[in-house]
Design a protein around this motif. Structure first.
Motif: not given
Length: 271
Positions: A132, A135, A173, A237, A243, A246, A250
Protein backbone atom coordinates in the motif's frame (compact mmCIF):
# COMPACT_ATOMS: atom_id res chain seq x y z
CA UNK A 1 -5.21 -29.65 -8.33
CA UNK A 2 -5.17 -31.04 -11.87
CA UNK A 3 -5.22 -27.56 -13.40
CA UNK A 4 -1.87 -26.59 -11.87
CA UNK A 5 -0.13 -29.90 -11.13
CA UNK A 6 2.17 -29.57 -14.15
CA UNK A 7 3.00 -25.91 -13.56
CA UNK A 8 6.23 -24.55 -12.11
CA UNK A 9 6.55 -21.50 -9.85
CA UNK A 10 9.48 -19.48 -8.52
CA UNK A 11 9.14 -17.38 -5.37
CA UNK A 12 12.01 -15.03 -4.50
CA UNK A 13 12.69 -14.16 -0.88
CA UNK A 14 11.06 -17.41 0.23
CA UNK A 15 13.05 -18.14 3.39
CA UNK A 16 10.42 -16.62 5.71
CA UNK A 17 7.33 -14.44 5.98
CA UNK A 18 5.21 -13.71 2.92
CA UNK A 19 7.59 -15.54 0.59
CA UNK A 20 7.61 -18.76 2.58
CA UNK A 21 3.84 -18.81 3.08
CA UNK A 22 3.31 -18.04 -0.60
CA UNK A 23 5.55 -20.93 -1.60
CA UNK A 24 3.59 -23.25 0.70
CA UNK A 25 0.24 -22.02 -0.63
CA UNK A 26 1.31 -22.48 -4.23
CA UNK A 27 2.52 -25.99 -3.49
CA UNK A 28 -0.85 -26.76 -1.91
CA UNK A 29 -2.48 -25.40 -5.09
CA UNK A 30 -0.56 -27.92 -7.16
CA UNK A 31 2.50 -26.04 -8.36
CA UNK A 32 6.01 -27.39 -8.38
CA UNK A 33 7.62 -24.63 -6.31
CA UNK A 34 11.16 -23.33 -6.20
CA UNK A 35 11.94 -20.79 -3.50
CA UNK A 36 15.00 -18.57 -3.44
CA UNK A 37 17.06 -16.70 -0.88
CA UNK A 38 20.65 -15.59 -0.65
CA UNK A 39 21.41 -18.33 1.89
CA UNK A 40 18.70 -20.96 1.50
CA UNK A 41 17.92 -23.34 4.33
CA UNK A 42 16.82 -26.91 3.67
CA UNK A 43 13.06 -27.36 3.40
CA UNK A 44 10.96 -30.50 3.24
CA UNK A 45 8.11 -28.64 1.52
CA UNK A 46 9.71 -26.69 -1.31
CA UNK A 47 12.94 -26.76 -3.30
CA UNK A 48 15.15 -23.91 -2.10
CA UNK A 49 17.82 -22.41 -4.36
CA UNK A 50 20.49 -19.81 -3.69
CA UNK A 51 19.91 -16.56 -5.56
CA UNK A 52 21.10 -13.02 -5.01
CA UNK A 53 18.68 -10.85 -6.98
CA UNK A 54 21.27 -8.06 -7.12
CA UNK A 55 23.62 -10.25 -9.18
CA UNK A 56 22.97 -10.93 -12.88
CA UNK A 57 24.87 -14.21 -12.94
CA UNK A 58 23.17 -15.50 -9.80
CA UNK A 59 19.73 -14.79 -11.24
CA UNK A 60 20.63 -16.37 -14.58
CA UNK A 61 21.98 -19.50 -12.87
CA UNK A 62 18.83 -19.87 -10.77
CA UNK A 63 16.51 -19.54 -13.76
CA UNK A 64 18.63 -22.00 -15.76
CA UNK A 65 18.52 -24.53 -12.90
CA UNK A 66 14.74 -24.34 -12.60
CA UNK A 67 14.17 -24.56 -16.35
CA UNK A 68 16.59 -27.47 -16.80
CA UNK A 69 14.85 -29.42 -14.03
CA UNK A 70 11.22 -28.52 -14.70
CA UNK A 71 11.25 -27.82 -18.43
CA UNK A 72 9.05 -24.74 -18.03
CA UNK A 73 8.40 -21.74 -15.77
CA UNK A 74 4.77 -20.71 -15.47
CA UNK A 75 4.85 -18.32 -12.54
CA UNK A 76 7.35 -15.91 -11.01
CA UNK A 77 6.52 -14.26 -7.68
CA UNK A 78 8.87 -11.34 -7.06
CA UNK A 79 8.84 -11.01 -3.28
CA UNK A 80 12.46 -10.30 -2.25
CA UNK A 81 12.89 -6.89 -0.65
CA UNK A 82 13.71 -4.86 2.45
CA UNK A 83 12.94 -1.47 3.92
CA UNK A 84 14.79 1.52 5.36
CA UNK A 85 13.15 3.31 8.29
CA UNK A 86 14.11 6.96 8.50
CA UNK A 87 13.60 10.34 6.87
CA UNK A 88 14.50 10.49 3.20
CA UNK A 89 17.53 12.73 3.68
CA UNK A 90 18.91 10.51 6.46
CA UNK A 91 20.03 7.85 3.98
CA UNK A 92 23.09 8.23 1.80
CA UNK A 93 22.77 7.74 -1.95
CA UNK A 94 24.66 4.50 -1.53
CA UNK A 95 22.16 3.17 1.00
CA UNK A 96 19.24 4.19 -1.22
CA UNK A 97 20.84 2.51 -4.24
CA UNK A 98 21.39 -0.71 -2.28
CA UNK A 99 17.69 -0.90 -1.43
CA UNK A 100 16.56 -0.10 -4.98
CA UNK A 101 18.94 -2.77 -6.28
CA UNK A 102 16.90 -5.36 -4.38
CA UNK A 103 13.37 -3.96 -4.40
CA UNK A 104 13.27 -2.68 -7.98
CA UNK A 105 16.26 -3.79 -10.03
CA UNK A 106 16.25 -7.25 -8.46
CA UNK A 107 12.64 -7.60 -9.58
CA UNK A 108 13.60 -6.37 -13.05
CA UNK A 109 16.52 -8.83 -13.24
CA UNK A 110 14.40 -11.87 -12.45
CA UNK A 111 11.64 -10.66 -14.77
CA UNK A 112 14.01 -10.13 -17.70
CA UNK A 113 15.53 -13.56 -17.11
CA UNK A 114 12.19 -15.37 -17.19
CA UNK A 115 10.40 -13.49 -19.97
CA UNK A 116 12.09 -15.31 -22.89
CA UNK A 117 11.03 -18.67 -21.42
CA UNK A 118 7.44 -17.55 -20.89
CA UNK A 119 7.36 -16.04 -24.37
CA UNK A 120 8.50 -19.33 -25.92
CA UNK A 121 5.70 -21.08 -23.99
CA UNK A 122 3.23 -18.40 -25.11
CA UNK A 123 2.07 -18.25 -21.49
CA UNK A 124 3.21 -17.13 -18.08
CA UNK A 125 2.39 -14.93 -15.14
CA UNK A 126 4.51 -12.66 -12.98
CA UNK A 127 3.14 -11.55 -9.61
CA UNK A 128 5.00 -8.61 -8.10
CA UNK A 129 4.63 -8.03 -4.37
CA UNK A 130 4.10 -4.31 -3.97
CA UNK A 131 2.63 -2.54 -0.93
CA UNK A 132 0.00 0.00 0.00
CA UNK A 133 3.07 2.24 0.33
CA UNK A 134 3.15 2.09 -3.43
CA UNK A 135 -0.22 3.91 -3.36
CA UNK A 136 0.04 6.33 -0.44
CA UNK A 137 2.77 8.50 1.12
CA UNK A 138 5.32 6.74 3.31
CA UNK A 139 6.82 9.33 5.68
CA UNK A 140 9.98 8.00 7.34
CA UNK A 141 9.99 5.20 4.81
CA UNK A 142 10.11 7.44 1.75
CA UNK A 143 12.78 5.44 -0.05
CA UNK A 144 10.93 2.17 0.48
CA UNK A 145 7.72 3.84 -0.68
CA UNK A 146 9.52 5.19 -3.74
CA UNK A 147 10.74 1.70 -4.63
CA UNK A 148 7.19 0.34 -4.43
CA UNK A 149 5.78 3.23 -6.47
CA UNK A 150 8.40 2.32 -9.07
CA UNK A 151 7.35 -1.34 -8.96
CA UNK A 152 3.75 -0.25 -9.56
CA UNK A 153 4.65 1.83 -12.61
CA UNK A 154 6.99 -0.81 -14.04
CA UNK A 155 4.50 -3.62 -13.58
CA UNK A 156 1.52 -1.84 -15.08
CA UNK A 157 3.54 -0.67 -18.09
CA UNK A 158 5.16 -4.07 -18.66
CA UNK A 159 1.79 -5.80 -18.54
CA UNK A 160 0.68 -3.84 -21.59
CA UNK A 161 3.91 -4.70 -23.42
CA UNK A 162 3.73 -8.49 -22.95
CA UNK A 163 0.00 -9.18 -22.75
CA UNK A 164 -0.10 -10.03 -26.44
CA UNK A 165 2.57 -12.70 -25.85
CA UNK A 166 0.33 -14.61 -23.42
CA UNK A 167 2.07 -13.18 -20.35
CA UNK A 168 0.40 -11.16 -17.59
CA UNK A 169 1.97 -9.00 -14.89
CA UNK A 170 -0.06 -8.64 -11.69
CA UNK A 171 0.46 -6.60 -8.51
CA UNK A 172 -0.37 -7.74 -4.98
CA UNK A 173 -0.51 -4.93 -2.41
CA UNK A 174 -0.35 -5.93 1.28
CA UNK A 175 -0.60 -3.51 4.17
CA UNK A 176 1.18 -4.31 7.44
CA UNK A 177 1.86 -8.02 7.79
CA UNK A 178 3.03 -10.05 10.78
CA UNK A 179 6.50 -10.93 9.56
CA UNK A 180 10.02 -9.96 10.62
CA UNK A 181 9.95 -7.09 8.09
CA UNK A 182 9.52 -4.36 10.72
CA UNK A 183 12.19 -5.90 12.96
CA UNK A 184 14.61 -6.07 10.04
CA UNK A 185 14.14 -2.49 8.88
CA UNK A 186 17.51 -0.93 8.12
CA UNK A 187 18.31 2.23 10.06
CA UNK A 188 19.51 5.28 8.12
CA UNK A 189 23.25 5.65 7.78
CA UNK A 190 23.19 9.46 8.10
CA UNK A 191 20.69 10.15 10.95
CA UNK A 192 19.78 13.74 11.84
CA UNK A 193 18.66 14.91 15.29
CA UNK A 194 16.04 17.05 13.55
CA UNK A 195 13.99 13.93 12.82
CA UNK A 196 14.54 12.02 16.05
CA UNK A 197 11.14 12.81 17.62
CA UNK A 198 9.20 12.12 14.41
CA UNK A 199 11.14 8.90 13.93
CA UNK A 200 10.12 7.84 17.43
CA UNK A 201 6.51 8.58 16.53
CA UNK A 202 6.85 6.42 13.46
CA UNK A 203 8.23 3.56 15.57
CA UNK A 204 5.29 3.92 17.97
CA UNK A 205 2.87 3.82 15.06
CA UNK A 206 4.48 0.64 13.73
CA UNK A 207 4.24 -0.97 17.15
CA UNK A 208 0.53 -0.19 17.29
CA UNK A 209 -0.42 -1.38 13.82
CA UNK A 210 1.60 -4.59 14.04
CA UNK A 211 -0.65 -5.75 16.89
CA UNK A 212 -3.52 -6.13 14.42
CA UNK A 213 -1.49 -6.77 11.25
CA UNK A 214 -2.50 -9.48 8.79
CA UNK A 215 -0.90 -12.90 8.92
CA UNK A 216 1.37 -13.67 5.95
CA UNK A 217 -1.04 -16.45 4.99
CA UNK A 218 -3.56 -13.73 4.07
CA UNK A 219 -1.17 -12.35 1.46
CA UNK A 220 -0.24 -15.84 0.26
CA UNK A 221 -3.89 -16.64 -0.42
CA UNK A 222 -4.24 -13.50 -2.55
CA UNK A 223 -1.09 -14.39 -4.49
CA UNK A 224 -2.60 -17.78 -5.37
CA UNK A 225 -5.75 -16.00 -6.57
CA UNK A 226 -3.68 -13.58 -8.66
CA UNK A 227 -1.64 -16.46 -10.07
CA UNK A 228 -4.54 -18.69 -11.04
CA UNK A 229 -7.25 -16.26 -12.19
CA UNK A 230 -8.12 -16.88 -15.83
CA UNK A 231 -8.40 -13.15 -16.44
CA UNK A 232 -6.41 -11.49 -13.65
CA UNK A 233 -7.03 -8.04 -12.30
CA UNK A 234 -4.20 -5.54 -12.62
CA UNK A 235 -3.76 -5.29 -8.86
CA UNK A 236 -5.02 -7.10 -5.78
CA UNK A 237 -5.04 -5.64 -2.28
CA UNK A 238 -4.29 -8.16 0.46
CA UNK A 239 -6.18 -7.78 3.73
CA UNK A 240 -8.90 -5.45 4.99
CA UNK A 241 -6.51 -2.61 5.90
CA UNK A 242 -5.00 -2.59 2.43
CA UNK A 243 -8.46 -2.48 0.83
CA UNK A 244 -9.48 0.37 3.13
CA UNK A 245 -6.37 2.42 2.33
CA UNK A 246 -6.79 1.83 -1.40
CA UNK A 247 -10.41 2.99 -1.34
CA UNK A 248 -9.62 6.05 0.77
CA UNK A 249 -6.81 7.06 -1.55
CA UNK A 250 -9.07 6.77 -4.60
CA UNK A 251 -12.21 8.47 -3.32
CA UNK A 252 -11.43 10.78 -0.35
CA UNK A 253 -10.48 14.39 -1.16
CA UNK A 254 -6.76 15.10 -0.83
CA UNK A 255 -7.10 17.51 2.08
CA UNK A 256 -9.25 15.16 4.13
CA UNK A 257 -6.98 12.22 3.33
CA UNK A 258 -3.87 14.13 4.39
CA UNK A 259 -5.43 15.21 7.67
CA UNK A 260 -6.52 11.68 8.56
CA UNK A 261 -3.22 10.21 7.39
CA UNK A 262 -1.09 12.60 9.47
CA UNK A 263 -3.21 11.94 12.56
CA UNK A 264 -2.78 8.19 12.22
CA UNK A 265 0.96 8.60 11.66
CA UNK A 266 1.32 10.79 14.81
CA UNK A 267 2.45 13.76 12.70
CA UNK A 268 1.52 17.36 13.59
CA UNK A 269 -1.46 18.85 11.76
CA UNK A 270 0.39 21.32 9.57
CA UNK A 271 -1.46 22.60 6.47
Amino acid sequence: MSQTSSKTAIVTGASSGIGLETAKALRAAGYRVYGTSRKPAASSEITMLACDVTDDASVANMIETVFSEAGRIDLLVNNAGFGISGAAEESSIGQAQAMFDVNLFGLIRTTRAVLPIMRSQKSGRIVNISSVMGLVPAPFMALYGASKHAVEGYSESLDHEVRGQGIRIVLVEPAFTRTSFDQNLVRPDAPLDLYAADRTGRDRFLGEVMKSADAPEVVAKVVVTAATATTPKRRYTAGSKARQVSLLRRFVPVGAFDKSFRKEMHLPQVP
